[in-house]
Design a protein around this motif. Structure first.
Motif, PDB file in Angstrom:
ATOM      1  N   MET A   5       0.786  -1.210   0.034  1.00  9.32           N
ATOM      2  CA  MET A   5       0.103  -0.021  -0.235  1.00  9.32           C
ATOM      3  C   MET A   5       1.023   1.022  -0.075  1.00  9.32           C
ATOM      4  O   MET A   5       0.617   2.387  -0.795  1.00  9.32           O
ATOM      5  CB  MET A   5      -0.905  -0.059   1.259  1.00  9.32           C
ATOM      6  CG  MET A   5      -2.181  -0.743   1.054  1.00  9.32           C
ATOM      7  SD  MET A   5      -3.218  -0.328  -0.222  1.00  9.32           S
ATOM      8  CE  MET A   5      -3.597   1.525   0.047  1.00  9.32           C
ATOM      9  N   LEU A   6       2.029   1.159   0.822  1.00 10.98           N
ATOM     10  CA  LEU A   6       2.747   2.457   0.649  1.00 10.98           C
ATOM     11  C   LEU A   6       3.473   2.538  -0.642  1.00 10.98           C
ATOM     12  O   LEU A   6       3.609   3.742  -0.854  1.00 10.98           O
ATOM     13  CB  LEU A   6       4.033   2.213   1.970  1.00 10.98           C
ATOM     14  CG  LEU A   6       4.453   3.293   2.615  1.00 10.98           C
ATOM     15  CD1 LEU A   6       3.359   4.001   3.196  1.00 10.98           C
ATOM     16  CD2 LEU A   6       5.360   2.959   3.725  1.00 10.98           C
TER      17      LEU A   6
ATOM     18  N   TYR B 280      -4.318   4.757   4.932  1.00  8.15           N
ATOM     19  CA  TYR B 280      -3.824   4.626   3.561  1.00  8.15           C
ATOM     20  C   TYR B 280      -4.892   5.193   2.524  1.00  8.15           C
ATOM     21  O   TYR B 280      -4.265   5.753   1.685  1.00  8.15           O
ATOM     22  CB  TYR B 280      -3.659   2.802   3.332  1.00  8.15           C
ATOM     23  CG  TYR B 280      -2.339   2.249   3.985  1.00  8.15           C
ATOM     24  CD1 TYR B 280      -1.299   2.989   4.061  1.00  8.15           C
ATOM     25  CD2 TYR B 280      -2.736   1.123   4.554  1.00  8.15           C
ATOM     26  CE1 TYR B 280      -0.215   2.411   4.687  1.00  8.15           C
ATOM     27  CE2 TYR B 280      -1.455   0.521   5.024  1.00  8.15           C
ATOM     28  CZ  TYR B 280      -0.272   1.124   5.266  1.00  8.15           C
ATOM     29  OH  TYR B 280       0.679   0.612   5.825  1.00  8.15           O
TER      30      TYR B 280
ATOM     31  N   TYR C 270      -3.696   8.107  -0.085  1.00  3.80           N
ATOM     32  CA  TYR C 270      -3.741   7.919  -1.534  1.00  3.80           C
ATOM     33  C   TYR C 270      -4.691   9.053  -1.998  1.00  3.80           C
ATOM     34  O   TYR C 270      -4.210   9.269  -3.151  1.00  3.80           O
ATOM     35  CB  TYR C 270      -4.086   6.372  -1.587  1.00  3.80           C
ATOM     36  CG  TYR C 270      -3.957   6.040  -2.987  1.00  3.80           C
ATOM     37  CD1 TYR C 270      -2.843   5.627  -3.696  1.00  3.80           C
ATOM     38  CD2 TYR C 270      -5.186   6.159  -3.988  1.00  3.80           C
ATOM     39  CE1 TYR C 270      -2.756   5.290  -5.115  1.00  3.80           C
ATOM     40  CE2 TYR C 270      -5.029   5.692  -5.271  1.00  3.80           C
ATOM     41  CZ  TYR C 270      -4.027   5.405  -5.696  1.00  3.80           C
ATOM     42  OH  TYR C 270      -3.785   5.007  -7.378  1.00  3.80           O
TER      43      TYR C 270
END
Length: 395
Positions: free
Chosen positions: A213-214, A347, A351
């Protein structure tokens, strides 16, 4: 000592139970009259965790305090089964408070039967404002250091000058990072900061939970992470957290720049709270009684991204003063569901909101900078806090 020096003390302010033996001496000086002592004492609790309140077996108390009369006084006001320093202080204080509204509610549940007020913490504005912003405030908001509420007029400062002050503070931090680590961070990349005591409930590595995700966030817009802090020498879990950060730094070395700054102190903290773009705070609720680092960041136009705990519950207006992470404090969901919701939300916001706004909507980012200063720093400062202590507790 104070008596010998001739001081006439009108009020004694006890912070945490460690100081509560003061009340024992005051009892002895006032013919064991609890009402006279209550008139003299204020007690502030700083922990929402029961284990944070010191309790001692009376066998140990008897060994350390030889006077049996003193031990009986401690037992009378500090609990029959064991000596609770906080209860002793509360029983001998006319005013008791927690350090945020949420903390006072939690403390009232821990110690039912006591009226626990709330005076939310603040930070000393001048100390935690970077030289670049001090100069700016001096020019547009004279005397702000004595009246931090003047920061509410931040709209008088042109956005270009606010950005220049932030840019200089950021450059100062990035230069420090590169000098100490050689990682090669740059000034243009969105920089996320996390610096505080390295211990499990603070969850420094929450943002590192899902590296895929990062990576996706980093593809949307480049990010770099700066960590700083110390673990207590006996906190093995805290020391492991630092090792875990270094492990991720190695894994993502060629993709996302991550730095850990050692020898954490006030000077480094001042660089951190003024030099990053986003201030990250991810404690396990409800263990953050107050927290103040985000207040320091706001004085420098840094935007908060934080779990809804401690002071942030009072400072947070979504998309206006910053962003929340996870559910609201009163939502009735399990600990496991809460943790999953926090991670997903962290997250998601990075994002879809934080990264795109930083790179594509500069006007919106400027609004957040203005609101951080005008709506947070103008209120969450020690001048306001002390006014409350004086008018609510001392007079």
């Amino acid at each position: 000592m104070l008596n010998a020096l001739g001081f006439k003390v009108r009020k004694y302010h006890m912070n945490e139970g460690h100081s509560s033996l003061l009340a024992l001496e005051l009892l002895k000086q006032n013919s064991l009259d609890p009402n006279k002592v209550k008139e003299l004492c204020i007690f502030t609790t700083h922990t929402p965790v029961e284990a944070g309140h010191d309790k001692f077996d009376y066998g140990l108390v008897g060994d350390l305090i030889q006077d049996k009369n003193d031990v009986e006084i401690l037992r009378k006001y500090g609990g029959q089964n064991y000596f609770d320093t906080s209860i002793f202080a509360m029983n001998l204080s006319n005013y008791i408070n927690g350090v945020t509204k949420r903390h006072s509610q939690i403390s009232s549940a821990l110690y039912p039967g006591y009226k626990i007020h709330a005076i939310t913490n603040g930070v000393h504005s001048y100390t935690w404002t970077s030289p670049y912003f001090r100069k700016l405030y001096d020019r547009y908001l004279p005397d702000w250091e004595n009246e931090p509420e003047l920061l509410i007029r931040v709209g008088e400062i042109p956005d270009t000058e606010l950005w220049e002050a932030h840019w200089n503070a950021k450059r100062n931090l990035i230069d420090e990072v590169n000098k100490k680590t050689g990682i090669g961070m740059d000034y243009d990349t969105l920089t996320i900061g996390f610096s505080r005591r390295m211990t499990s409930y603070k969850r420094p590595t929450l943002i590192l939970s899902d590296l895929e995700m990062l990576r996706n966030i980093n593809k949307r817009g480049k990010i770099q992470l700066i960590f700083a802090g110390k673990a207590h020498p006996n906190d093995e879990a805290g020391k492991q957290i630092i090792r875990d950060i270094y492990k991720v730094m190695k894994t993502l070395r060629d993709e996302i720049k991550i730095a850990f700054l050692e020898n954490y102190n006030m000077d480094l903290a001042a660089k951190m709270v003024s030099g990053v773009d986003v201030w990250l705070n991810t404690p396990n609720c409800p263990y953050e009684a107050s927290g103040t680092s985000g207040m320091k960041a706001a004085h420098n136009g840094v935007v908060n991204l934080s779990v809804l705990d401690g002071w942030w519950i009072e400072g947070w207006i979504e998309d206006v003063t910053g962003w929340s992470i996870g559910p609201k404090p009163d939502e009735k969901i399990s600990i496991e569901e809460t943790r999953l919701a926090e991670l997903k939300d962290l997250y998601y916001k990075l994002y879809y909101i934080v990264v795109p706004m930083y790179y594509e909507q500069q006007d919106e980012w400027f609004k957040l900078i203005n609101n951080s200063i005008g709506m947070i720093a103008s209120y969450f400062n020690s001048h306001r806090m002390m006014r409350y202590y004086v008018t609510e507790a001392y007079l």
